[in-house]
Scaffold this active site. Structure first.
Site, PDB file in Angstrom:
ATOM      1  CG  HIS A 104      66.364  31.204  10.139  1.00  0.00           C
ATOM      2  ND1 HIS A 104      65.738  30.984   8.935  1.00  0.00           N
ATOM      3  CD2 HIS A 104      65.466  31.847  10.917  1.00  0.00           C
ATOM      4  CE1 HIS A 104      64.510  31.460   8.985  1.00  0.00           C
ATOM      5  NE2 HIS A 104      64.322  31.996  10.181  1.00  0.00           N
TER       6      HIS A 104
ATOM      7  CG  ASP B  56      57.165  24.889   7.310  1.00  0.00           C
ATOM      8  OD1 ASP B  56      56.506  25.275   8.297  1.00  0.00           O
ATOM      9  OD2 ASP B  56      57.803  25.664   6.582  1.00  0.00           O
TER      10      ASP B  56
ATOM     11  NE  ARG C 250      51.856  29.058  11.107  1.00  0.00           N
ATOM     12  CZ  ARG C 250      53.172  29.254  11.168  1.00  0.00           C
ATOM     13  NH1 ARG C 250      54.008  28.439  10.552  1.00  0.00           N
ATOM     14  NH2 ARG C 250      53.663  30.268  11.853  1.00  0.00           N
TER      15      ARG C 250
ATOM     16  CB  SER D 210      57.423  27.070  10.679  1.00  0.00           C
ATOM     17  OG  SER D 210      57.714  27.522   9.391  1.00  0.00           O
TER      18      SER D 210
ATOM     19  CE  LYS E 269      60.994  26.880   6.942  1.00  0.00           C
ATOM     20  NZ  LYS E 269      59.912  27.809   6.704  1.00  0.00           N
TER      21      LYS E 269
HETATM   22  N1  URA Z   1      59.311  31.945   8.787  1.00  0.00           N
HETATM   23  C1  URA Z   1      59.093  30.610   8.702  1.00  0.00           C
HETATM   24  O1  URA Z   1      59.847  29.879   8.070  1.00  0.00           O
HETATM   25  N2  URA Z   1      58.007  30.109   9.330  1.00  0.00           N
HETATM   26  C2  URA Z   1      57.160  30.868  10.048  1.00  0.00           C
HETATM   27  O2  URA Z   1      56.231  30.328  10.601  1.00  0.00           O
HETATM   28  C3  URA Z   1      57.390  32.256  10.127  1.00  0.00           C
HETATM   29  C4  URA Z   1      58.481  32.763   9.487  1.00  0.00           C
END
Ligand code: URA
Length: 435
Positions: free
Chosen positions: A82, A161, A168, A183, A187
């Site tokens: 990521h 999320d 958000r 968050s 995932k």
């Molecule tokens: N990327 C994400 O997946 N979540 C966040 O809260 C910010 C960036």
């Protein structure tokens, strides 16, 4: 339990028990807690934070809000990678095939880009014919069959999320380290990864503008990974200038192909080797960083990593053989070379400005619905530290419509370049590693 009490307690700086966090998220997702109460709680979290136990409870509640994939029984460890997002960041297109060729499997779900940072899916879909799937069953089957799958983020995974992030986004509550960490990691956990390697960017083109903020985010995510039993490593890398030279979808795919063919920019390769060797060690398939690096370099020399990328492109509907031929990627009709306005050393190149100009040309989205132009973007002719002669090519713009050297995008782009009369030592690319 009542949401209003939890909001008041968080506003006052108190801690929740894991049960309270689980209840709040569950009640929100069931419709028992309305958006306005959740938004108030999120704002209280932005000010007061969450401790490690609260963050863990939130992460697991989000990860458990939908399907959870599993790669149990996989003959090789399954790695997820990521990046917190940057300008010119084509790392996944290089690193994922290298890792797959080096003996682990890579399972990566990826978002589309929004704003000045591009998304891996947009880059892949710049290749004619490629359509990234969001079907989790096809994704799992591809990981098992080819050891490499990149898919767009499935709405079936961590849907909580998705709902929370949408809230958000419109309540100015994205910028909170525990909310971002939970968050991202929810995932990753739902995707079934067994090892996670994180590229946390620091600099003007990144979400976290300085190393201290990047370190805090990286530390929160590594701690979360450890808490849930997932080997997780984070590399903090500089996003002071764009990564590599190309910014824009098809241009970045070309640069990824060049890197996999041994002709890419040094910084792209260095970052991929740093992230990749950490991943191989964390996965337990290499005893130490140096042999891991060697193994990754071998995948380039032998062409095995390039083969992996071409296999992925073919599996997503793209013309893999055509990709290596001239004209295999979309090209922009107008190409403008911008000459250097002066002689000097490049002291810095503002990644944010480069990303904004590229987005303005059509390479990125300004709203979720925007259509992106795969062909447009820019290519840097020089990088920080280079000595540049006045009048030599500084940057090339690839545009859909004619552009003049004295146009507004060019003027804006030139503000990204900062000059020095003295030699300049660039900021190191790899700033820190957290394991
Ligand atoms: N990327 C994400 O997946 N979540 C966040 O809260 C910010 C960036």
């Amino acid at each position: 339990m009542r949401a209003v009490d939890l909001i008041a307690r968080k506003r006052g700086g108190e801690r929740h028990s894991p049960d309270e966090v689980r209840w709040l998220i569950g009640a929100y997702l069931d419709g028992g807690v309305p958006d306005y109460q959740m938004a108030a709680w999120l704002m209280a979290v932005c000010w007061r934070g969450l401790d490690a136990a609260e963050t863990r409870a939130l992460t697991l509640a989000l990860a458990g809000s939908g399907r959870r994939l599993s790669f149990a029984g996989s003959p090789v460890p399954v790695v997820d990678k990521h990046s917190t997002g940057g300008v010119g960041d084509k790392t996944t297109l290089v690193l994922a095939p290298m890792l797959a060729a080096a003996g682990v499997a890579v399972a990566k779900m990826s978002g589309r880009g929004l704003g000045h940072t591009g998304g891996t899916i947009d880059k892949l879909e710049a290749i004619p014919g490629v359509q990234a799937t969001a079907d989790p069953d096809a994704f799992v089957a591809a990981v098992r069959a080819h050891r490499l799958a990149i898919a767009s983020q499935s709405a079936e995974l961590a849907p909580g999320d998705g709902r929370l992030y949408a809230l958000r986004d419109v309540t100015a509550t994205v910028e909170s380290i525990p909310l971002i960490a939970s968050s991202v990691m929810s995932k990753k956990i739902a995707t079934g990864a067994q090892v996670i390697v994180l590229d946390v960017k620091a600099g003007s083109g990144a979400f976290t503008k300085d190393v201290a903020a990047a370190r805090e985010l990286a530390g929160a995510m590594v701690a979360l990974g450890r808490d849930v039993g997932l080997p997780t490593v984070a590399v903090i890398s500089s996003m002071a200038e764009p990564l590599g030279r190309a910014v824009g979808n098809a241009l970045e795919v070309q640069e990824a192909l060049d890197t996999l063919s041994g002709r890419g920019p040094a910084d792209v390769l260095d970052l991929c080797l740093a992230l990749g060797s950490e991943a191989l060690v964390a996965a337990g398939v290499a005893p130490a960083l140096q042999p891991a690096r060697q193994r990754l370099e071998d995948t380039l020399r032998q062409g095995a990593a390039l083969e992996q990328l071409l296999g992925l492109v073919g599996s997503l509907g793209g013309d893999a053989a055509g990709l290596l031929r001239p004209g295999g990627l979309p090209t922009a009709p107008f190409i403008l070379g911008v000459p250097a306005p002066r002689t000097g050393y490049l002291a810095s190149i503002d990644a944010l400005v480069c990303g904004q100009v590229s987005t303005g040309l059509g390479a990125g989205r300004t709203t979720k619905e925007s259509l992106i132009d795969p062909a447009v973007g820019l290519v840097l002719g020089a990088k920080t530290g280079d000595l540049v002669e006045q009048g030599t090519p500084l940057v090339t713009l690839h545009a859909r419509h004619p552009l003049a050297v004295d146009s507004e995008p060019v003027g804006t782009l030139l503000t990204a370049f900062h000059w020095s009369d003295q030699p300049v030592t660039p900021v190191p690319l790899i700033l820190e590693t957290l394991r």
